[in-house]
Design a protein around this motif. Structure first.
Motif, PDB file in Angstrom:
ATOM      1  N   CYS A   4       0.851  -1.192   0.000  1.00  0.00           N
ATOM      2  CA  CYS A   4       0.000   0.000   0.000  1.00  0.00           C
ATOM      3  C   CYS A   4       0.885   1.240   0.000  1.00  0.00           C
ATOM      4  N   ILE A   5       0.731   2.081  -1.013  1.00  0.00           N
ATOM      5  CA  ILE A   5       1.525   3.303  -1.146  1.00  0.00           C
ATOM      6  C   ILE A   5       0.598   4.504  -0.993  1.00  0.00           C
ATOM      7  N   SER A   6       0.946   5.414  -0.099  1.00  0.00           N
ATOM      8  CA  SER A   6       0.104   6.582   0.156  1.00  0.00           C
ATOM      9  C   SER A   6       0.177   7.562  -1.009  1.00  0.00           C
ATOM     10  N   ASP A   7      -0.897   8.352  -1.180  1.00  0.00           N
ATOM     11  CA  ASP A   7      -0.901   9.417  -2.184  1.00  0.00           C
ATOM     12  C   ASP A   7      -0.252  10.670  -1.612  1.00  0.00           C
ATOM     13  N   ALA A   8       0.350  11.467  -2.498  1.00  0.00           N
ATOM     14  CA  ALA A   8       1.075  12.667  -2.067  1.00  0.00           C
ATOM     15  C   ALA A   8       0.184  13.904  -2.185  1.00  0.00           C
ATOM     16  N   LEU A   9      -0.951  13.910  -1.476  1.00  0.00           N
ATOM     17  CA  LEU A   9      -1.883  15.023  -1.601  1.00  0.00           C
ATOM     18  C   LEU A   9      -1.576  16.149  -0.622  1.00  0.00           C
ATOM     19  N   ASN A  10      -1.238  15.815   0.616  1.00  0.00           N
ATOM     20  CA  ASN A  10      -1.000  16.846   1.626  1.00  0.00           C
ATOM     21  C   ASN A  10       0.479  17.083   1.916  1.00  0.00           C
ATOM     22  N   GLU A  11       1.325  16.168   1.506  1.00  0.00           N
ATOM     23  CA  GLU A  11       2.774  16.316   1.656  1.00  0.00           C
ATOM     24  C   GLU A  11       3.442  15.722   0.422  1.00  0.00           C
ATOM     25  N   PRO A  12       4.638  16.206   0.074  1.00  0.00           N
ATOM     26  CA  PRO A  12       5.289  15.737  -1.164  1.00  0.00           C
ATOM     27  C   PRO A  12       5.989  14.391  -1.002  1.00  0.00           C
ATOM     28  N   TYR A  13       5.256  13.395  -0.510  1.00  0.00           N
ATOM     29  CA  TYR A  13       5.849  12.082  -0.279  1.00  0.00           C
ATOM     30  C   TYR A  13       4.939  10.977  -0.805  1.00  0.00           C
ATOM     31  N   PHE A  14       5.556   9.924  -1.322  1.00  0.00           N
ATOM     32  CA  PHE A  14       4.903   8.627  -1.460  1.00  0.00           C
ATOM     33  C   PHE A  14       5.498   7.749  -0.366  1.00  0.00           C
ATOM     34  N   ILE A  15       4.658   7.113   0.435  1.00  0.00           N
ATOM     35  CA  ILE A  15       5.144   6.367   1.604  1.00  0.00           C
ATOM     36  C   ILE A  15       4.593   4.949   1.594  1.00  0.00           C
ATOM     37  N   CYS A  16       5.447   4.008   1.970  1.00  0.00           N
ATOM     38  CA  CYS A  16       5.029   2.613   2.117  1.00  0.00           C
ATOM     39  C   CYS A  16       5.785   2.013   3.299  1.00  0.00           C
ATOM     40  N   SER A  32      12.752  -4.999  -2.753  1.00  0.00           N
ATOM     41  CA  SER A  32      12.922  -4.807  -4.191  1.00  0.00           C
ATOM     42  C   SER A  32      11.592  -4.462  -4.856  1.00  0.00           C
ATOM     43  N   SER A  33      10.533  -5.155  -4.455  1.00  0.00           N
ATOM     44  CA  SER A  33       9.212  -4.922  -5.036  1.00  0.00           C
ATOM     45  C   SER A  33       8.674  -3.542  -4.669  1.00  0.00           C
ATOM     46  N   VAL A  34       8.836  -3.150  -3.407  1.00  0.00           N
ATOM     47  CA  VAL A  34       8.360  -1.836  -2.968  1.00  0.00           C
ATOM     48  C   VAL A  34       9.102  -0.728  -3.716  1.00  0.00           C
ATOM     49  N   ALA A  35      10.426  -0.850  -3.809  1.00  0.00           N
ATOM     50  CA  ALA A  35      11.217   0.163  -4.512  1.00  0.00           C
ATOM     51  C   ALA A  35      10.782   0.276  -5.969  1.00  0.00           C
ATOM     52  N   THR A  36      10.540  -0.859  -6.604  1.00  0.00           N
ATOM     53  CA  THR A  36      10.116  -0.862  -8.007  1.00  0.00           C
ATOM     54  C   THR A  36       8.766  -0.168  -8.172  1.00  0.00           C
ATOM     55  N   GLN A  37       7.822  -0.467  -7.282  1.00  0.00           N
ATOM     56  CA  GLN A  37       6.494   0.137  -7.383  1.00  0.00           C
ATOM     57  C   GLN A  37       6.520   1.634  -7.070  1.00  0.00           C
ATOM     58  N   LEU A  38       7.393   2.038  -6.163  1.00  0.00           N
ATOM     59  CA  LEU A  38       7.526   3.467  -5.878  1.00  0.00           C
ATOM     60  C   LEU A  38       8.076   4.214  -7.093  1.00  0.00           C
ATOM     61  N   LEU A  39       9.034   3.619  -7.783  1.00  0.00           N
ATOM     62  CA  LEU A  39       9.564   4.239  -8.997  1.00  0.00           C
ATOM     63  C   LEU A  39       8.470   4.384 -10.049  1.00  0.00           C
ATOM     64  N   GLU A  40       7.637   3.367 -10.180  1.00  0.00           N
ATOM     65  CA  GLU A  40       6.534   3.434 -11.141  1.00  0.00           C
ATOM     66  C   GLU A  40       5.532   4.516 -10.748  1.00  0.00           C
ATOM     67  N   LYS A  41       5.329   4.682  -9.451  1.00  0.00           N
ATOM     68  CA  LYS A  41       4.419   5.718  -8.963  1.00  0.00           C
ATOM     69  C   LYS A  41       4.925   7.102  -9.364  1.00  0.00           C
ATOM     70  N   GLU A  66      10.186   2.221   6.825  1.00  0.00           N
ATOM     71  CA  GLU A  66       9.365   3.132   6.024  1.00  0.00           C
ATOM     72  C   GLU A  66      10.116   3.521   4.759  1.00  0.00           C
ATOM     73  N   PHE A  67       9.542   3.174   3.618  1.00  0.00           N
ATOM     74  CA  PHE A  67      10.032   3.661   2.330  1.00  0.00           C
ATOM     75  C   PHE A  67       9.337   4.994   2.064  1.00  0.00           C
ATOM     76  N   ARG A  68      10.122   5.994   1.740  1.00  0.00           N
ATOM     77  CA  ARG A  68       9.547   7.321   1.500  1.00  0.00           C
ATOM     78  C   ARG A  68      10.224   7.953   0.288  1.00  0.00           C
ATOM     79  N   VAL A  69       9.432   8.305  -0.704  1.00  0.00           N
ATOM     80  CA  VAL A  69       9.949   9.048  -1.850  1.00  0.00           C
ATOM     81  C   VAL A  69       9.627  10.521  -1.640  1.00  0.00           C
TER      82      VAL A  69
END
Length: 354
Positions: A4-16, A32-41, A66-69
């Motif tokens: 589950c990756i959060s949307d960046a509506l209130n802060e400039p982050y994608f978080i998982c 590896s899977s989380v990093a790949t999906q965050l890049l696609e996001k 916590e993965f955070r872009v």
């Protein structure tokens, strides 16, 4: 597992968030899977790919990672806030910048005078020109240094030429006690940074970019083992212009991958014991604060303009502007703009009421 990756509506982050309660093999595949999906996001909108940063923060007490872009704030504003009602967009952006500015104080101005002889010698460090250009040199010159690790893989330049990567690690910064062999084609090397931060660099011996590195399951296996040994709390990777600004050659299209490992004071003391590098004793600062710098860019290049556009309000009645802003003043600058605008247009406003 479901990611589950959060949307960046209130802060400039994608978080998982990922639980650490998994066996190492499964955990590495999950990372590896989380990093790949965050890049696609991030790639869902090209504007977001201009510059961003992936951070992986370990909480060993809560057994969670916590993965955070972190997105470039101006791109975040353009993609997520610009389509909103302007006042609402300003409120969201301002709330975010205020939170960051309160949390992180300005960094002290560095003192350019440095009497440390070791640093003076290091600043004079230079690599043999022939080695950097061709990847080979037998000059045996004492004037130029020949580092143990220098990437000799071919990369493409902006004008479609080929040259060697030439990414290198100065020998005095290489931490050999933690690294694989320099000649290992699938190994990883640890190094100190050139500046005096409590940080390590983790560099693959094989040439690749950060986007390739974070997708490798074997990389995460190696990193998880070292995290248990060294207890660094954060791993960060830069992408886009935030990565390319550190290139040795600005004309090269690719950057040699590297991860930044962050330590607190306690884990740094532990790392000193493991690495046994005297230079670590003078590395006392936690590292640069990119969040504050990113917020300052948002204020200068988006918020100030948004304030002015809102005050001009081509599609909004001036009576509505005054009433809304008086009910919810944004900040001193905004209030000053409102006051100046009101004074300049007081005659026009009075006429409209008659």
């Amino acid at each position: 597992m479901s990611i589950c990756i959060s949307d960046a509506l209130n802060e400039p982050y994608f978080i998982c968030k990922v639980s650490l309660n998994q066996n190492p093999e499964t955990l590495a595949r999950t990372f590896s899977s989380v990093a790949t999906q965050l890049l696609e996001k991030v790639k869902s909108d090209k504007r977001l790919t201009e510059a961003y940063r992936m951070e992986v923060e370990f909480d060993n007490y809560e057994k969670v990672v916590e993965f955070r872009v972190s997105l470039k704030t101006t791109a975040w504003y353009d993609v997520f806030l610009q389509p909103m009602d302007r006042l609402e967009a300003i409120k969201i952006a301002k709330k975010y910048t205020e939170n960051v500015m309160q949390q992180f104080l300005p960094e002290p101005t560095p003192n350019k005078k440095n009497n440390n002889k070791e640093l003076e010698d290091f600043n004079a460090f230079d690599v043999c020109y022939t080695l950097k250009k061709t990847g080979n040199c037998n000059c045996n010159s004492k004037k130029w240094t020949h580092p143990k690790f220098l990437c000799k893989d071919s990369v493409e330049t902006k004008d479609a030429r080929k040259k060697i990567c030439a990414f290198y690690i100065p020998d005095k910064l290489l931490i050999e006690s933690l690294s694989n062999k320099v000649c290992d084609p699938d190994g990883y090397l640890f190094a100190l940074r050139r500046d005096l931060f409590r940080m390590f660099l983790l560099v693959p011996t094989k040439h690749m970019e950060n986007e390739d590195l974070v997708k490798l399951t074997d990389f995460w296996k190696f990193l998880l083992i070292k995290q248990q040994q060294l207890s660094f709390y954060l791993v960060a990777f830069n992408f886009g212009t935030w990565e390319s600004e550190l290139r040795n050659d600005p004309n090269v299209l690719e950057c040699h991958a590297h991860a930044n490992l962050y330590f607190n004071e306690d884990s740094w003391n532990n790392a000193k014991t493991v690495a046994n590098i005297p230079r670590m004793d003078i590395c006392n600062t936690p590292g640069p604060n990119y969040l504050r710098k990113n917020c300052e860019e948002l204020k200068v290049y988006r918020l100030n303009e948004a304030y002015c556009e809102y005050l001009n309000g081509e599609n909004t009645k001036k009576d509505d502007i005054i009433s809304k802003l008086c009910e919810d003043p944004m900040e001193e600058y905004f209030e000053k703009c409102l006051q100046e605008w009101s004074e300049e247009n007081s005659g026009e406003h009075a006429d409209s009421n008659n």
